[in-house]
Motif scaffolding. Structure first.
Motif, PDB file in Angstrom:
ATOM      1  N   VAL A  57     -19.116   6.394   6.783  1.00 19.88           N
ATOM      2  CA  VAL A  57     -18.198   6.520   7.909  1.00 19.88           C
ATOM      3  C   VAL A  57     -18.380   5.296   8.811  1.00 19.88           C
ATOM      4  N   PHE A  58     -17.258   4.721   9.224  1.00 22.55           N
ATOM      5  CA  PHE A  58     -17.230   3.502  10.021  1.00 22.55           C
ATOM      6  C   PHE A  58     -16.587   3.834  11.364  1.00 22.55           C
ATOM      7  N   LEU A  59     -17.278   3.517  12.456  1.00 22.36           N
ATOM      8  CA  LEU A  59     -16.735   3.761  13.789  1.00 22.36           C
ATOM      9  C   LEU A  59     -16.422   2.441  14.463  1.00 22.36           C
ATOM     10  N   ALA A  60     -15.211   2.352  15.005  1.00 25.72           N
ATOM     11  CA  ALA A  60     -14.805   1.171  15.760  1.00 25.72           C
ATOM     12  C   ALA A  60     -15.612   1.096  17.049  1.00 25.72           C
ATOM     13  N   GLY A  61     -15.612  -0.078  17.645  1.00 21.50           N
ATOM     14  CA  GLY A  61     -16.335  -0.266  18.892  1.00 21.50           C
ATOM     15  C   GLY A  61     -15.843   0.659  19.984  1.00 21.50           C
ATOM     16  N   VAL A  62     -16.800   1.246  20.696  1.00 22.71           N
ATOM     17  CA  VAL A  62     -16.501   2.117  21.832  1.00 22.71           C
ATOM     18  C   VAL A  62     -17.066   1.453  23.069  1.00 22.71           C
TER      19      VAL A  62
ATOM     20  N   ASP B 126     -22.624   8.767  23.852  1.00 21.85           N
ATOM     21  CA  ASP B 126     -22.083  10.135  23.803  1.00 21.85           C
ATOM     22  C   ASP B 126     -20.763  10.167  23.034  1.00 21.85           C
ATOM     23  N   GLU B 127     -19.900   9.191  23.266  1.00 17.79           N
ATOM     24  CA  GLU B 127     -18.610   9.119  22.559  1.00 17.79           C
ATOM     25  C   GLU B 127     -18.816   8.868  21.068  1.00 17.79           C
ATOM     26  N   LEU B 128     -19.732   7.981  20.741  1.00 24.03           N
ATOM     27  CA  LEU B 128     -20.023   7.720  19.330  1.00 24.03           C
ATOM     28  C   LEU B 128     -20.528   8.986  18.653  1.00 24.03           C
ATOM     29  N   GLU B 129     -21.391   9.722  19.337  1.00 20.22           N
ATOM     30  CA  GLU B 129     -21.929  10.961  18.779  1.00 20.22           C
ATOM     31  C   GLU B 129     -20.814  11.971  18.509  1.00 20.22           C
ATOM     32  N   LYS B 130     -19.859  12.088  19.432  1.00 17.66           N
ATOM     33  CA  LYS B 130     -18.714  12.995  19.236  1.00 17.66           C
ATOM     34  C   LYS B 130     -17.889  12.548  18.024  1.00 17.66           C
ATOM     35  N   ASN B 131     -17.642  11.254  17.908  1.00 20.74           N
ATOM     36  CA  ASN B 131     -16.856  10.738  16.779  1.00 20.74           C
ATOM     37  C   ASN B 131     -17.570  10.977  15.451  1.00 20.74           C
ATOM     38  N   LEU B 132     -18.884  10.791  15.432  1.00 20.89           N
ATOM     39  CA  LEU B 132     -19.649  11.055  14.216  1.00 20.89           C
ATOM     40  C   LEU B 132     -19.546  12.526  13.827  1.00 20.89           C
ATOM     41  N   ALA B 133     -19.677  13.416  14.795  1.00 22.98           N
ATOM     42  CA  ALA B 133     -19.596  14.855  14.524  1.00 22.98           C
ATOM     43  C   ALA B 133     -18.227  15.213  13.956  1.00 22.98           C
ATOM     44  N   SER B 134     -17.159  14.597  14.476  1.00 26.23           N
ATOM     45  CA  SER B 134     -15.812  14.898  13.973  1.00 26.23           C
ATOM     46  C   SER B 134     -15.646  14.495  12.516  1.00 26.23           C
ATOM     47  N   ALA B 135     -16.446  13.536  12.060  1.00 24.93           N
ATOM     48  CA  ALA B 135     -16.381  13.083  10.672  1.00 24.93           C
ATOM     49  C   ALA B 135     -17.430  13.775   9.797  1.00 24.93           C
ATOM     50  N   GLY B 136     -18.222  14.678  10.376  1.00 23.78           N
ATOM     51  CA  GLY B 136     -19.236  15.387   9.610  1.00 23.78           C
ATOM     52  C   GLY B 136     -20.556  14.642   9.501  1.00 23.78           C
ATOM     53  N   SER B 137     -20.824  13.748  10.439  1.00 21.47           N
ATOM     54  CA  SER B 137     -22.066  12.976  10.422  1.00 21.47           C
ATOM     55  C   SER B 137     -22.828  13.225  11.717  1.00 21.47           C
TER      56      SER B 137
ATOM     57  N   ILE C  31     -22.003   2.044  11.455  1.00 25.08           N
ATOM     58  CA  ILE C  31     -21.763   2.558  10.113  1.00 25.08           C
ATOM     59  C   ILE C  31     -22.799   3.649   9.865  1.00 25.08           C
ATOM     60  N   ALA C  32     -22.329   4.785   9.339  1.00 27.21           N
ATOM     61  CA  ALA C  32     -23.217   5.916   9.054  1.00 27.21           C
ATOM     62  C   ALA C  32     -22.846   6.520   7.706  1.00 27.21           C
ATOM     63  N   TYR C  33     -23.581   7.537   7.315  1.00 22.22           N
ATOM     64  CA  TYR C  33     -23.211   8.281   6.117  1.00 22.22           C
ATOM     65  C   TYR C  33     -22.964   9.725   6.479  1.00 22.22           C
ATOM     66  N   ILE C  34     -22.255  10.406   5.602  1.00 14.44           N
ATOM     67  CA  ILE C  34     -21.897  11.819   5.825  1.00 14.44           C
ATOM     68  C   ILE C  34     -22.787  12.665   4.935  1.00 14.44           C
TER      69      ILE C  34
END
Length: 158
Positions: free
Chosen positions: A66-71, A88-99, A155-158
């Motif tokens: 999973v790839f997150l754009a700059g926040v 906090d915003e990055l954490e929310k976005n990761l959770a929405s993608a299952g990470s 960049i993270a993994y799910i």
């Protein structure tokens, strides 16, 4: 039991064990030779407005990555407040993608002013679990777009 017989049994057992290992390896190779489902590119961002194509996606996954754009943090505040908001915003976005923050592999931190590095780190530290991700931190010559003191992508993994 003679020495000859025990040696023979030892060799038989070793051959049987080697065969079992070899058989498992063949089975694994055969299983992985099956055609896996092709990874899919998926967006987790907001749907486009008025049918227009979006400029970019905020969150995209491909397979188990999973790839997150700059926040950034576009409000008046300190580097600590901005860093907390961004994380906090990055954490929310990761959770929405299952990470999650613990599954982050790579982080890029952009600081409006490199002098904020130590203060940013006081909030950044400890948000990533036992093994923090690799990180690059820069202060671009032109600064960060908008009035954010920090922007982070990852960049993270799910």
């Amino acid at each position: 039991m003679s020495t000859k017989t025990s040696r023979r049994n030892l060799l038989k057992n070793a051959a049987a064990a080697a065969g079992a290992i070899g058989g498992a390896a063949v089975l694994t190779e055969s299983a992985s030779a099956a055609t896996p489902e092709a990874p899919q590119k998926k967006s987790y961002g907001q749907p486009p407005k008025n049918g227009e194509a979006p400029l970019f996606s905020s969150v995209v996954s491909y397979g188990n990555l999973v790839f997150l754009a700059g926040v950034g943090a576009h409000f008046q505040g300190t580097i600590e407040e901005h860093t907390k908001h961004v994380l906090d915003e990055l954490e929310k976005n990761l959770a929405s993608a299952g990470s999650s923050m613990e599954k982050v592999l790579k982080v890029n931190v952009y600081l409006n002013d490199i002098k904020d590095w130590e203060r940013m780190n006081t909030v950044y530290k400890g948000r990533w679990g036992k093994i923090p991700p690799v990180r690059t931190t820069i202060a671009p010559a032109g600064g960060i777009p908008g009035n954010s003191l920090v922007e982070i992508d990852l960049i993270a993994y799910i």
